[in-house]
Design a protein around this motif. Sequence first.
Motif, short mmCIF file in Angstrom:
data_model
loop_
_atom_site.label_atom_id
_atom_site.label_comp_id
_atom_site.label_asym_id
_atom_site.label_seq_id
_atom_site.Cartn_x
_atom_site.Cartn_y
_atom_site.Cartn_z
N UNK A 172 27.25 21.83 47.07
CA UNK A 172 28.47 21.04 46.86
C UNK A 172 29.21 21.50 45.60
N UNK A 173 28.47 21.80 44.54
CA UNK A 173 29.08 22.24 43.29
C UNK A 173 29.77 23.59 43.48
N UNK A 174 29.11 24.53 44.16
CA UNK A 174 29.70 25.85 44.38
C UNK A 174 30.99 25.73 45.19
N UNK A 175 30.96 24.95 46.26
CA UNK A 175 32.16 24.76 47.08
C UNK A 175 33.27 24.08 46.28
N UNK A 176 32.89 23.10 45.50
CA UNK A 176 33.87 22.36 44.70
C UNK A 176 34.52 23.25 43.66
N UNK A 177 33.73 24.04 42.92
CA UNK A 177 34.28 24.93 41.90
C UNK A 177 35.21 25.98 42.52
N UNK A 178 34.82 26.50 43.66
CA UNK A 178 35.67 27.46 44.37
C UNK A 178 37.00 26.83 44.77
N UNK A 179 36.93 25.63 45.33
CA UNK A 179 38.13 24.95 45.80
C UNK A 179 39.02 24.53 44.64
N UNK A 180 38.42 24.04 43.57
CA UNK A 180 39.19 23.61 42.40
C UNK A 180 39.93 24.78 41.78
N UNK A 181 39.29 25.95 41.71
CA UNK A 181 39.96 27.11 41.12
C UNK A 181 41.17 27.52 41.97
N UNK A 182 41.01 27.51 43.29
CA UNK A 182 42.16 27.82 44.15
C UNK A 182 43.29 26.83 43.92
N UNK A 183 42.95 25.55 43.84
CA UNK A 183 43.96 24.52 43.63
C UNK A 183 44.65 24.70 42.28
N UNK A 184 43.88 25.10 41.26
CA UNK A 184 44.44 25.27 39.92
C UNK A 184 45.47 26.38 39.87
N UNK A 185 45.34 27.39 40.73
CA UNK A 185 46.29 28.51 40.71
C UNK A 185 47.70 28.09 41.07
N UNK A 186 47.87 26.90 41.63
CA UNK A 186 49.21 26.41 41.95
C UNK A 186 49.94 25.90 40.71
N UNK A 187 49.22 25.73 39.59
CA UNK A 187 49.80 25.06 38.42
C UNK A 187 49.68 25.85 37.12
N UNK A 188 48.94 26.94 37.13
CA UNK A 188 48.80 27.75 35.93
C UNK A 188 48.54 29.19 36.35
N UNK A 189 48.74 30.10 35.43
CA UNK A 189 48.50 31.51 35.72
C UNK A 189 47.14 31.72 36.39
N UNK A 190 47.11 32.59 37.38
CA UNK A 190 45.89 32.79 38.17
C UNK A 190 44.70 33.15 37.30
N UNK A 191 44.91 33.97 36.26
CA UNK A 191 43.78 34.40 35.44
C UNK A 191 43.33 33.32 34.46
N UNK A 192 44.04 32.19 34.42
CA UNK A 192 43.63 31.05 33.59
C UNK A 192 43.18 29.86 34.43
N UNK A 193 43.05 30.06 35.72
CA UNK A 193 42.73 28.94 36.62
C UNK A 193 41.33 28.37 36.37
N UNK A 194 40.46 29.12 35.71
CA UNK A 194 39.12 28.62 35.40
C UNK A 194 39.18 27.39 34.49
N UNK A 195 40.31 27.20 33.79
CA UNK A 195 40.45 26.00 32.95
C UNK A 195 40.32 24.74 33.82
N UNK A 196 40.85 24.81 35.03
CA UNK A 196 40.75 23.67 35.93
C UNK A 196 39.31 23.31 36.24
#
Length: 415
Positions: A172-196
Amino acid sequence: MNLARLRLQLVLLSCGALALFAWGFLAGGTLVTEAYQGRSWSLLNQMLAHADRHPLGFYIAKLQAILSLCLILWGSFTLTAALVLYRLRRPVAAGSDWLDHAMFVVYAAVFGYILMHFGVQRSWYVIDKIMAYQGTPPFQHRVMFIFPAQVLQYAMPQLNAIQSFLWSQVLAVVLMLWSVRRFATLFIRRDLAFIGQFIVLCMWAPTLNYYTFYDIGIIFVYSFCLYHLMRRELVPYMAMLVAGTFNHEITLFLIVVSAVMFLGRMSLRSLAAFLALQLALYAMVRMLMFSLLPAHQAWEGDKLAFNLNLLLHDTRGLVYSLAPLLLWYALAATGWRHAPSFLRRSTLILPCLVAMTALVGQFNEARQFDAFIPVAMALMLCSLSARLGALAAPLPVNEDSVWISHRFLKMSSER
């Protein structure tokens, strides 16, 4: 933006935090002992005024656990901030590199550590009973991540129920982190999406109370569905709506959000067909669950009276329970004026959760609001990206997906 100044501030802040943690670990036990005996500062004495219901060792252990959690989160923050400063000095990367994967592993490890050391099993949610589909309603209908635990226990019989549960939550954590990073790319630079991913970690940590198969899965399902809704990719959205309903029935609120999000952007006829299709799929899953796992009710009763009692007679305890969440919401509010309209419309999830919690949940459990974590994270990223000058690329539109989805809706309405 002065990166050299930011680096200096990060170094000074880290040194100060380390000194504070060292003092807490060395002197915290003495401070708690004095407060327990009423000989410390007035505020601490009041906090432990009724502490005699537990032995002194309980409170010392609790302080050590809280300090350990804060230290781990601070370490994650330091790594995250250092990588942000490093990335801001360089052009935007085209794709992920080893640092993104390393941070993914770090965040997953922290999630796992927190689950193992701060989660507990409660009498109303006994893991082996849940895995045998013997839980009380509505828990027995939240089965999405029970399946991996059962498969793992079948393949490795030496694992007990708790161990199987924890491994299912790794998925669940792996899927969630993957999905959250994709979602974050809609709101910040792709290379900074790990902040999400880091923001979600910090928001989720205080909500952990007792083990459940579905809480982390809620964040995964909502971030996945919101990502595809905002990209107008309706087919993957509806597929996850169906799958996510097996995890938790509050996927119903995604249907509400989709109605508001597409209002004025889709013809009323197409929107009505889209909503009808979603409701039909949702109803089919719920009917299937009640057919396969019969239950006498869909939720626990008497929650409204319980919540009113909390508001009237235990206001302090309620504030303590929700304080970390409210602080995060205050930070999220700073991103409102920078947020695109479709994200603003998604905030409708929060009043839906408040209404649901009042009727069938408990306000003293911050985990009731996990579904809003992706939206709050996105609002914070909007604020941060505006301040850092790290705006996301324009939202791409998958024309084929949109055409297929609209064609499908047109055919449905014609029938």
